[in-house]
Design a protein around this motif. Structure first.
Motif, PDB file in Angstrom:
ATOM      1  N   THR A   1       0.838  -1.197   0.000  1.00 51.46           N
ATOM      2  CA  THR A   1       0.000   0.000   0.000  1.00 51.46           C
ATOM      3  C   THR A   1       0.874   1.249   0.000  1.00 51.46           C
ATOM      4  O   THR A   1       1.871   1.335   0.733  1.00 51.46           O
ATOM      5  CB  THR A   1      -0.910   0.032   1.248  1.00 51.46           C
ATOM      6  OG1 THR A   1      -1.719  -1.151   1.263  1.00 51.46           O
ATOM      7  CG2 THR A   1      -1.801   1.255   1.239  1.00 51.46           C
TER       8      THR A   1
ATOM      9  N   SER B   1      -4.296   1.274  -2.724  1.00 51.83           N
ATOM     10  CA  SER B   1      -4.204  -0.183  -2.625  1.00 51.83           C
ATOM     11  C   SER B   1      -3.025  -0.711  -3.433  1.00 51.83           C
ATOM     12  O   SER B   1      -2.554  -0.060  -4.376  1.00 51.83           O
ATOM     13  CB  SER B   1      -5.504  -0.823  -3.124  1.00 51.83           C
ATOM     14  OG  SER B   1      -5.715  -0.500  -4.492  1.00 51.83           O
TER      15      SER B   1
ATOM     16  N   ARG C   1      -7.626   1.487  -6.249  1.00 49.44           N
ATOM     17  CA  ARG C   1      -8.525   2.053  -5.244  1.00 49.44           C
ATOM     18  C   ARG C   1      -7.717   2.839  -4.231  1.00 49.44           C
ATOM     19  O   ARG C   1      -6.509   2.613  -4.056  1.00 49.44           O
ATOM     20  CB  ARG C   1      -9.306   0.935  -4.536  1.00 49.44           C
ATOM     21  CG  ARG C   1     -10.274   0.186  -5.425  1.00 49.44           C
ATOM     22  CD  ARG C   1     -10.884  -0.990  -4.677  1.00 49.44           C
ATOM     23  NE  ARG C   1      -9.854  -1.903  -4.177  1.00 49.44           N
ATOM     24  CZ  ARG C   1      -9.253  -2.832  -4.910  1.00 49.44           C
ATOM     25  NH1 ARG C   1      -9.561  -2.951  -6.201  1.00 49.44           N
ATOM     26  NH2 ARG C   1      -8.354  -3.617  -4.389  1.00 49.44           N
TER      27      ARG C   1
ATOM     28  N   GLY D   1      -8.181   4.970  -0.182  1.00 48.84           N
ATOM     29  CA  GLY D   1      -8.925   5.480   0.956  1.00 48.84           C
ATOM     30  C   GLY D   1      -8.548   6.936   1.170  1.00 48.84           C
ATOM     31  O   GLY D   1      -7.381   7.313   1.038  1.00 48.84           O
TER      32      GLY D   1
ATOM     33  N   ARG E   1     -13.085   7.637   6.801  1.00 44.01           N
ATOM     34  CA  ARG E   1     -12.270   7.240   5.660  1.00 44.01           C
ATOM     35  C   ARG E   1     -13.207   6.856   4.522  1.00 44.01           C
ATOM     36  O   ARG E   1     -14.072   6.008   4.685  1.00 44.01           O
ATOM     37  CB  ARG E   1     -11.365   6.068   6.021  1.00 44.01           C
ATOM     38  CG  ARG E   1     -10.512   5.527   4.874  1.00 44.01           C
ATOM     39  CD  ARG E   1      -9.629   4.390   5.386  1.00 44.01           C
ATOM     40  NE  ARG E   1      -8.857   3.786   4.313  1.00 44.01           N
ATOM     41  CZ  ARG E   1      -9.294   2.808   3.529  1.00 44.01           C
ATOM     42  NH1 ARG E   1     -10.534   2.337   3.682  1.00 44.01           N
ATOM     43  NH2 ARG E   1      -8.510   2.310   2.584  1.00 44.01           N
ATOM     44  N   ARG E   2     -13.028   7.498   3.385  1.00 40.31           N
ATOM     45  CA  ARG E   2     -13.912   7.272   2.242  1.00 40.31           C
ATOM     46  C   ARG E   2     -13.173   6.479   1.176  1.00 40.31           C
ATOM     47  O   ARG E   2     -12.024   6.792   0.835  1.00 40.31           O
ATOM     48  CB  ARG E   2     -14.370   8.605   1.674  1.00 40.31           C
ATOM     49  CG  ARG E   2     -15.322   8.464   0.496  1.00 40.31           C
ATOM     50  CD  ARG E   2     -16.038   9.758   0.244  1.00 40.31           C
ATOM     51  NE  ARG E   2     -17.087   9.591  -0.753  1.00 40.31           N
ATOM     52  CZ  ARG E   2     -18.149  10.370  -0.828  1.00 40.31           C
ATOM     53  NH1 ARG E   2     -18.335  11.336   0.051  1.00 40.31           N
ATOM     54  NH2 ARG E   2     -19.046  10.173  -1.764  1.00 40.31           N
ATOM     55  N   GLN E   3     -13.834   5.448   0.629  1.00 35.75           N
ATOM     56  CA  GLN E   3     -13.239   4.636  -0.423  1.00 35.75           C
ATOM     57  C   GLN E   3     -13.473   5.290  -1.780  1.00 35.75           C
ATOM     58  O   GLN E   3     -14.582   5.740  -2.091  1.00 35.75           O
ATOM     59  CB  GLN E   3     -13.846   3.229  -0.416  1.00 35.75           C
ATOM     60  CG  GLN E   3     -13.164   2.245  -1.342  1.00 35.75           C
ATOM     61  CD  GLN E   3     -11.858   1.712  -0.767  1.00 35.75           C
ATOM     62  OE1 GLN E   3     -11.556   1.954   0.397  1.00 35.75           O
ATOM     63  NE2 GLN E   3     -11.087   1.025  -1.594  1.00 35.75           N
TER      64      GLN E   3
ATOM     65  N   GLU F   1     -12.703   4.923  -6.091  1.00 34.54           N
ATOM     66  CA  GLU F   1     -12.225   4.123  -7.223  1.00 34.54           C
ATOM     67  C   GLU F   1     -11.358   5.003  -8.123  1.00 34.54           C
ATOM     68  O   GLU F   1     -11.791   6.059  -8.592  1.00 34.54           O
ATOM     69  CB  GLU F   1     -13.414   3.572  -8.023  1.00 34.54           C
ATOM     70  CG  GLU F   1     -14.236   2.545  -7.268  1.00 34.54           C
ATOM     71  CD  GLU F   1     -13.452   1.275  -6.966  1.00 34.54           C
ATOM     72  OE1 GLU F   1     -12.572   0.919  -7.795  1.00 34.54           O
ATOM     73  OE2 GLU F   1     -13.705   0.654  -5.925  1.00 34.54           O
TER      74      GLU F   1
END
Length: 434
Positions: free
Chosen positions: A239, A305, A310, A312, A352-354, A356
């Motif tokens: 990461t 990631s 992706r 966060g 924490r927002r994911q 794409e």
């Protein structure tokens, strides 16, 4: 015994008695004539010299003082040099006891140098000459070591020698002050550079396919120091973590706090913390290290990631990052439900927002110095919308990486009509899908 001090026939009697203001630094250009302040305990006696001339033929003006109290009154801004009689009674001479002759002589020497040290203390920007007997050559040399510019022997003193000694002492003092300021400036620059290296770290991205670029520019009121900070590291699981932040205020205290927060962020990230847990711990660090309770810091943190598709996102009162993808216009990432700046609210939370990202993308993190610059003559600021338009124009020109950041910061300065008042830090992470 009277001390032979040069006298001028035409020196007004009132000059030595007038009240004066505290001494000022002699960094300005030389005046038309020099002024000598003589400190000795019998100004009425001594060697008479018709007149003392400087290098340009101007008469050197003379003032006399019987003691240090009187000398302090006469140290005006136009005094260039002090001539101190080393036989002037020292501040501690009255306390000398009845010891051996050697002990008395030692005490007297100490008293005389103590008087010189007091003169250097009350006149740190003035040239100082000492006057002594030829038999006291060792003491005269010690006086120079303590801080006097030169020494003169009574038996060899005349107007020509004194004039030359005054000119030499004044120029040497000016050179000493200039050299001190230069050394001080170099030391400050070295300290600032060390602090800047703490603000601008080397990214730890070994093994990652992401490309990294960054730009940092302090605001116009500072040469090197700023409160903006950033960092990027890759953890063992693959990461990539990136962060950018801004300590409110400007100056060395805020810059030092920025360095502490950056180092703490790197250590906590490598220890496995992320998201809300990491920001909560950073807030604790800030609360302990900040110089006052009003200081806070904004921060944007992303964790990408291992496959690079992706991320966060956590925002602590900081502007949202900008993302660009091939065939699409650059836009801001979602910033709803972001948390407060660090240090504002106890026990705050940072969701924490994911997000794409896709296969090929560029992610730009920045501080508010980039968006708060003005546009033209009015009060309108560039803002986030203006920044997005600006970035899209540069992307349309085919800019990327370092070139994109340099063009963006340069245009923000141009729109502002000059240097930006706030610090600017920009980080760009990019990925091309194989």
């Amino acid at each position: 015994m009277a001390v032979p001090v040069p006298r001028q026939r035409d020196t007004p009697a009132t000059e030595s008695a007038q009240a004066a203001q505290p001494a000022a630094a002699h960094t300005a250009a030389p005046q038309a004539s020099l002024t000598l302040l003589v400190i000795e305990d019998d100004p009425a006696g001594g060697l008479t010299v018709p007149e003392i001339l400087d290098a340009d033929g101007h008469r050197i003006r003379l003032r006399t003082a019987r003691n240090l109290t009187e000398a302090a009154r006469l140290l005006t801004h136009d005094v260039h040099c002090i001539l101190l009689d080393l036989s002037l009674p020292g501040t501690g001479s009255a306390s000398a006891g009845t010891g051996s002759r050697t002990a008395v002589a030692t005490d007297t020497a100490v008293d005389q140098l103590a008087t010189l040290r007091e003169v250097l203390r009350i006149a740190p920007h003035h040239a100082v000459l000492v006057l002594t007997a030829e038999a006291d050559a060792g003491r005269a040399a010690e006086a120079v070591r303590v801080g006097a510019q030169d020494f003169l022997f009574r038996d060899e003193l005349d107007g020509r020698l004194l004039s030359r000694a005054i000119r030499y002492a004044v120029e040497r003092k000016r050179a000493d002050i200039a050299q001190y300021k230069l050394a001080e400036s170099k030391l400050r620059a070295q300290e600032n550079a060390r602090l800047e290296r703490g603000l601008l770290p080397n990214p730890l991205l070994e093994g990652s396919d992401l490309r990294f670029a960054a730009r940092y520019r302090p605001g116009r009121s500072r040469a090197l120091l700023g409160g903006d900070f950033y960092d990027t590291v890759r953890t063992p699981d693959g990461t990539v973590h990136a962060m950018i932040g801004d300590v409110c205020g400007h100056g060395p205290d805020e810059a030092a706090l920025g360095v502490e927060l950056r180092i703490a962020w790197r250590a906590l990230t490598l220890a496995g913390l992320c998201g809300d847990e990491l920001l909560s711990t950073l807030q604790e660090v800030l609360e302990v290290e900040r110089p006052c309770d009003e200081i806070f810091a904004t921060l944007c943190a992303v964790d990408i990631s291992p496959d690079g598709r992706r991320a966060g996102l956590c925002l602590a009162g900081h502007p949202a990052p900008l993302i660009s993808r091939p065939g699409r216009r650059a836009r801001l990432l979602p910033y709803e439900n972001s948390g407060p700046a660090l240090g504002l609210l106890p026990k705050a939370r940072w969701p924490r927002r994911q997000v794409e990202l896709g296969g090929t993308w560029s992610l730009m993190l920045y501080t508010d110095g980039l968006i708060e610059g003005r546009i033209g003559e009015g009060k309108e600021r560039l803002g986030q919308d203006g920044m997005v338009e600006m970035i899209n124009r540069h992307l349309d020109r085919g800019l990327s990486g370092e070139g994109l950041l340099e063009a963006s910061v340069t245009e923000a300065r141009r729109l502002n009509g000059g240097e930006l008042t706030d610090d600017v830090a920009v980080v760009l992470l990019s990925r091309n899908e194989p």
